[in-house]
Design a protein around this motif. Structure first.
Motif, PDB file in Angstrom:
ATOM      1  N   LEU A  99    -108.741  27.612  30.691  1.00 36.94           N
ATOM      2  CA  LEU A  99    -109.463  28.661  31.406  1.00 36.94           C
ATOM      3  C   LEU A  99    -109.126  30.041  30.849  1.00 36.94           C
ATOM      4  O   LEU A  99    -110.009  30.891  30.687  1.00 36.94           O
ATOM      5  CB  LEU A  99    -109.150  28.592  32.898  1.00 36.94           C
ATOM      6  N   ALA A 100    -107.865  30.265  30.507  1.00 35.14           N
ATOM      7  CA  ALA A 100    -107.466  31.555  29.936  1.00 35.14           C
ATOM      8  C   ALA A 100    -108.114  31.774  28.568  1.00 35.14           C
ATOM      9  O   ALA A 100    -108.585  32.876  28.271  1.00 35.14           O
ATOM     10  CB  ALA A 100    -105.940  31.624  29.817  1.00 35.14           C
ATOM     11  N   LEU A 101    -108.151  30.745  27.740  1.00 35.30           N
ATOM     12  CA  LEU A 101    -108.800  30.879  26.432  1.00 35.30           C
ATOM     13  C   LEU A 101    -110.309  31.076  26.561  1.00 35.30           C
ATOM     14  O   LEU A 101    -110.908  31.831  25.804  1.00 35.30           O
ATOM     15  CB  LEU A 101    -108.512  29.652  25.574  1.00 35.30           C
ATOM     16  N   THR A 102    -110.912  30.400  27.528  1.00 39.83           N
ATOM     17  CA  THR A 102    -112.348  30.567  27.760  1.00 39.83           C
ATOM     18  C   THR A 102    -112.655  31.991  28.199  1.00 39.83           C
ATOM     19  O   THR A 102    -113.623  32.601  27.748  1.00 39.83           O
ATOM     20  CB  THR A 102    -112.834  29.560  28.816  1.00 39.83           C
ATOM     21  N   TYR A 103    -111.816  32.541  29.083  1.00 37.68           N
ATOM     22  CA  TYR A 103    -112.022  33.916  29.539  1.00 37.68           C
ATOM     23  C   TYR A 103    -111.813  34.909  28.398  1.00 37.68           C
ATOM     24  O   TYR A 103    -112.516  35.905  28.287  1.00 37.68           O
ATOM     25  CB  TYR A 103    -111.070  34.242  30.697  1.00 37.68           C
ATOM     26  N   ARG A 104    -110.870  34.620  27.540  1.00 40.30           N
ATOM     27  CA  ARG A 104    -110.593  35.520  26.412  1.00 40.30           C
ATOM     28  C   ARG A 104    -111.761  35.580  25.434  1.00 40.30           C
ATOM     29  O   ARG A 104    -111.990  36.602  24.791  1.00 40.30           O
ATOM     30  CB  ARG A 104    -109.332  35.046  25.703  1.00 40.30           C
ATOM     31  N   LYS A 105    -112.509  34.498  25.328  1.00 37.14           N
ATOM     32  CA  LYS A 105    -113.615  34.440  24.378  1.00 37.14           C
ATOM     33  C   LYS A 105    -114.954  34.846  24.991  1.00 37.14           C
ATOM     34  O   LYS A 105    -116.002  34.576  24.426  1.00 37.14           O
ATOM     35  CB  LYS A 105    -113.731  33.034  23.790  1.00 37.14           C
ATOM     36  N   ARG A 106    -114.928  35.529  26.135  1.00 37.44           N
ATOM     37  CA  ARG A 106    -116.173  35.972  26.763  1.00 37.44           C
ATOM     38  C   ARG A 106    -116.796  37.099  25.952  1.00 37.44           C
ATOM     39  O   ARG A 106    -116.112  37.763  25.193  1.00 37.44           O
ATOM     40  CB  ARG A 106    -115.909  36.429  28.193  1.00 37.44           C
ATOM     41  N   TYR A 107    -118.071  37.304  26.124  1.00 31.50           N
ATOM     42  CA  TYR A 107    -118.843  38.353  25.458  1.00 31.50           C
ATOM     43  C   TYR A 107    -118.648  38.335  23.943  1.00 31.50           C
ATOM     44  O   TYR A 107    -118.338  39.339  23.323  1.00 31.50           O
ATOM     45  CB  TYR A 107    -118.523  39.731  26.020  1.00 31.50           C
ATOM     46  N   ALA A 108    -118.849  37.171  23.372  1.00 33.73           N
ATOM     47  CA  ALA A 108    -118.789  37.039  21.918  1.00 33.73           C
ATOM     48  C   ALA A 108    -120.129  37.469  21.341  1.00 33.73           C
ATOM     49  O   ALA A 108    -121.176  36.996  21.769  1.00 33.73           O
ATOM     50  CB  ALA A 108    -118.478  35.605  21.521  1.00 33.73           C
ATOM     51  N   LEU A 109    -120.092  38.372  20.393  1.00 34.85           N
ATOM     52  CA  LEU A 109    -121.303  38.788  19.696  1.00 34.85           C
ATOM     53  C   LEU A 109    -121.519  37.820  18.545  1.00 34.85           C
ATOM     54  O   LEU A 109    -120.687  37.722  17.643  1.00 34.85           O
ATOM     55  CB  LEU A 109    -121.160  40.221  19.189  1.00 34.85           C
ATOM     56  N   ARG A 110    -122.624  37.087  18.609  1.00 31.18           N
ATOM     57  CA  ARG A 110    -122.941  36.080  17.590  1.00 31.18           C
ATOM     58  C   ARG A 110    -124.029  36.632  16.691  1.00 31.18           C
ATOM     59  O   ARG A 110    -125.108  36.983  17.158  1.00 31.18           O
ATOM     60  CB  ARG A 110    -123.389  34.789  18.239  1.00 31.18           C
ATOM     61  N   ILE A 111    -123.746  36.679  15.406  1.00 29.26           N
ATOM     62  CA  ILE A 111    -124.679  37.216  14.423  1.00 29.26           C
ATOM     63  C   ILE A 111    -125.003  36.109  13.432  1.00 29.26           C
ATOM     64  O   ILE A 111    -124.131  35.678  12.663  1.00 29.26           O
ATOM     65  CB  ILE A 111    -124.075  38.435  13.705  1.00 29.26           C
ATOM     66  N   GLN A 112    -126.241  35.633  13.478  1.00 26.09           N
ATOM     67  CA  GLN A 112    -126.683  34.600  12.542  1.00 26.09           C
ATOM     68  C   GLN A 112    -127.146  35.288  11.265  1.00 26.09           C
ATOM     69  O   GLN A 112    -128.037  36.123  11.290  1.00 26.09           O
ATOM     70  CB  GLN A 112    -127.821  33.774  13.139  1.00 26.09           C
ATOM     71  N   VAL A 113    -126.512  34.942  10.149  1.00 23.88           N
ATOM     72  CA  VAL A 113    -126.780  35.562   8.858  1.00 23.88           C
ATOM     73  C   VAL A 113    -127.366  34.506   7.933  1.00 23.88           C
ATOM     74  O   VAL A 113    -126.877  33.369   7.884  1.00 23.88           O
ATOM     75  CB  VAL A 113    -125.478  36.143   8.252  1.00 23.88           C
ATOM     76  N   SER A 114    -128.415  34.880   7.217  1.00 23.97           N
ATOM     77  CA  SER A 114    -128.991  33.933   6.263  1.00 23.97           C
ATOM     78  C   SER A 114    -127.985  33.680   5.147  1.00 23.97           C
ATOM     79  O   SER A 114    -127.317  34.588   4.666  1.00 23.97           O
ATOM     80  CB  SER A 114    -130.308  34.469   5.688  1.00 23.97           C
ATOM     81  N   GLY A 115    -127.857  32.424   4.771  1.00 19.01           N
ATOM     82  CA  GLY A 115    -126.899  32.057   3.744  1.00 19.01           C
ATOM     83  C   GLY A 115    -125.566  31.591   4.309  1.00 19.01           C
ATOM     84  O   GLY A 115    -124.734  31.090   3.563  1.00 19.01           O
ATOM     85  N   ARG A 116    -125.358  31.733   5.617  1.00 21.27           N
ATOM     86  CA  ARG A 116    -124.128  31.260   6.265  1.00 21.27           C
ATOM     87  C   ARG A 116    -124.485  30.142   7.217  1.00 21.27           C
ATOM     88  O   ARG A 116    -125.459  30.235   7.956  1.00 21.27           O
ATOM     89  CB  ARG A 116    -123.451  32.376   7.070  1.00 21.27           C
ATOM     90  N   THR A 117    -123.693  29.087   7.216  1.00 18.36           N
ATOM     91  CA  THR A 117    -123.971  27.978   8.121  1.00 18.36           C
ATOM     92  C   THR A 117    -123.533  28.299   9.545  1.00 18.36           C
ATOM     93  O   THR A 117    -124.232  27.969  10.489  1.00 18.36           O
ATOM     94  CB  THR A 117    -123.279  26.701   7.632  1.00 18.36           C
ATOM     95  N   ASP A 118    -122.383  28.922   9.694  1.00 19.57           N
ATOM     96  CA  ASP A 118    -121.880  29.284  11.009  1.00 19.57           C
ATOM     97  C   ASP A 118    -122.206  30.745  11.293  1.00 19.57           C
ATOM     98  O   ASP A 118    -122.146  31.580  10.388  1.00 19.57           O
ATOM     99  CB  ASP A 118    -120.358  29.113  11.084  1.00 19.57           C
ATOM    100  N   PRO A 119    -122.512  31.064  12.543  1.00 13.00           N
ATOM    101  CA  PRO A 119    -122.752  32.473  12.850  1.00 13.00           C
ATOM    102  C   PRO A 119    -121.443  33.261  12.811  1.00 13.00           C
ATOM    103  O   PRO A 119    -120.366  32.720  13.056  1.00 13.00           O
ATOM    104  CB  PRO A 119    -123.336  32.440  14.262  1.00 13.00           C
ATOM    105  N   LEU A 120    -121.563  34.529  12.492  1.00 12.38           N
ATOM    106  CA  LEU A 120    -120.417  35.428  12.521  1.00 12.38           C
ATOM    107  C   LEU A 120    -120.163  35.785  13.976  1.00 12.38           C
ATOM    108  O   LEU A 120    -121.057  36.242  14.681  1.00 12.38           O
ATOM    109  CB  LEU A 120    -120.721  36.687  11.704  1.00 12.38           C
ATOM    110  N   ARG A 121    -118.951  35.541  14.447  1.00 14.17           N
ATOM    111  CA  ARG A 121    -118.594  35.848  15.834  1.00 14.17           C
ATOM    112  C   ARG A 121    -117.524  36.923  15.842  1.00 14.17           C
ATOM    113  O   ARG A 121    -116.539  36.842  15.110  1.00 14.17           O
ATOM    114  CB  ARG A 121    -118.059  34.609  16.540  1.00 14.17           C
TER     115      ARG A 121
END
Length: 140
Positions: A99-121
């Protein structure tokens, strides 16, 4: 005769602003949104993304599924304390850590970039402000 200039010469003109947003990351580091690129500088090497390569931008709220599962794990651990203090306590501690780790990762800005498989967080200190500036920069 009078001088029609207002005292501003080419040498004293205001500098051209090259950044739209500069702020801190909650996890340490900085994020700078320039006119044509985004730089996410964590403690390791900085990540530079051209705005032309950005496909999608989203702001991820808290992961509610994981938060509910963590609370359920805490509840299961607390209810199991009468059968086994060690195992019940272990379940409760693991649930609280999740629960603490989930709360810490709130409001993640996800940026999908062409050429990258994973989004930049990244986790900016002011996520709504950065999202608004980034959407405005992409619209321009």
């Amino acid at each position: 005769m009078g001088d029609d200039t207002d005292g501003v010469t080419a040498d004293t003109a205001l500098p051209v602003r090259t950044e739209r947003y500069a702020g801190a990351l909650r996890t340490g580091g900085t994020v700078v949104l320039g006119v044509d690129r985004l730089v996410v500088d964590r403690d390791d090497e900085p990540v530079v993304v051209d705005l032309d390569d950005v496909v999608e931008v989203s702001l991820q709220d808290i992961d509610w599924f994981l938060a509910v599962m963590s609370v359920a794990l805490i509840g299961f651990g607390l209810l199991s304390l009468d059968r086994s203090v060690f195992l019940g306590g272990a379940f409760a501690v693991v649930g609280a850590a999740s629960l603490a780790l989930t709360y810490r990762k709130r409001y993640a800005l996800r940026i999908q970039v062409s050429g990258r498989t994973d989004p930049l967080r990244c986790f900016p200190a002011e996520p709504q402000t950065l999202l608004a500036e980034l959407e405005q920069a992409l619209a321009d």
